[in-house]
Design an enzyme around this catalytic site. Structure first.
Site, PDB file in Angstrom:
ATOM      1  N   ASP A  12      73.473 -19.564  20.480  1.00  0.00           N
ATOM      2  CA  ASP A  12      72.086 -19.812  20.092  1.00  0.00           C
ATOM      3  C   ASP A  12      71.339 -20.203  21.363  1.00  0.00           C
ATOM      4  OD1 ASP A  12      69.753 -20.337  18.637  1.00  0.00           O
ATOM      5  OD2 ASP A  12      70.339 -22.412  18.267  1.00  0.00           O
ATOM      6  N   GLU A  72      71.967 -14.909  18.997  1.00  0.00           N
ATOM      7  CA  GLU A  72      70.806 -14.868  18.110  1.00  0.00           C
ATOM      8  C   GLU A  72      69.600 -14.368  18.892  1.00  0.00           C
ATOM      9  OE1 GLU A  72      69.797 -17.779  14.770  1.00  0.00           O
ATOM     10  OE2 GLU A  72      68.513 -18.442  16.418  1.00  0.00           O
ATOM     11  N   ASP A 144      71.847 -26.834  17.246  1.00  0.00           N
ATOM     12  CA  ASP A 144      72.099 -25.670  18.100  1.00  0.00           C
ATOM     13  C   ASP A 144      73.545 -25.199  17.968  1.00  0.00           C
ATOM     14  OD1 ASP A 144      69.426 -25.703  19.635  1.00  0.00           O
ATOM     15  OD2 ASP A 144      70.181 -27.738  19.850  1.00  0.00           O
TER      16      ASP A 144
END
Length: 169
Positions: A12, A72, A144
């Site tokens: 992420d 992502e 996160d």
């Protein structure tokens, strides 16, 4: 690690905080391996922050030896400067696993949420709760890290379809 397992690194990306999560996948079974958050020094010049992120990511890859990575995709926000900085961090996050020879998949945030929670507009708390259900031994200390595990889970669910699509080309 089971010899039939595939180890996936979920990422992420962020310039302030980059979450990472590692899972093993054997068939449809998911197993938590590790997760964490990389925190580049906020007051350092941009180049140093990106270099720190790169070094730490390479360390995670060397330590856990994933076979595949998933990142992502980031959304474009209203602040062009923030978007550019996030894009620079995302570039490093894409580069590090590719540099180590890992295939890197990318998933939209809506798909990650839909894959893990069942709804593309899910809140971060819902994602974290579902990660706890899907990976009971997971211990993400930050959103996160939880999001990175969600990216890894999404890749576990979608990697077969992606491989078939690549083979068809």
């Amino acid at each position: 690690m089971d010899l039939n397992a595939i180890r996936i690194l979920g990422l992420d990306p962020g310039l302030r905080r980059t979450g990472w999560g590692v899972i093993d996948v054997t068939g449809s079974r998911l197993a938590f391996v590790a997760c964490g958050t990389i925190l580049p020094p906020e007051q350092a010049p941009m180049g140093e922050r990106l270099a720190h992120l790169h070094r730490e990511l390479l360390g995670v890859i060397e330590r856990f030896s994933p076979q595949e990575a998933a990142v992502e995709e980031t959304f474009v926000n209203m602040n062009p400067s923030s978007t550019l900085k996030l894009g620079q961090a995302r570039g490093v996050v894409l580069l590090a696993p590719a540099q180590m020879g890992l295939p890197v998949a990318e998933y939209a945030a809506l798909l990650v949420k839909k894959s893990v929670v069942g709804a593309g507009r899910a809140e971060k708390a819902q994602v974290r709760m579902m990660i706890g259900i899907l990976l009971p031994k997971a211990t993400p200390e930050t959103e996160d890290a939880s999001d990175a595990l969600a990216v890894a889970v999404t890749h576990a669910h979608h990697r077969g379809a992606a491989a078939r699509a690549r083979a068809a080309l």
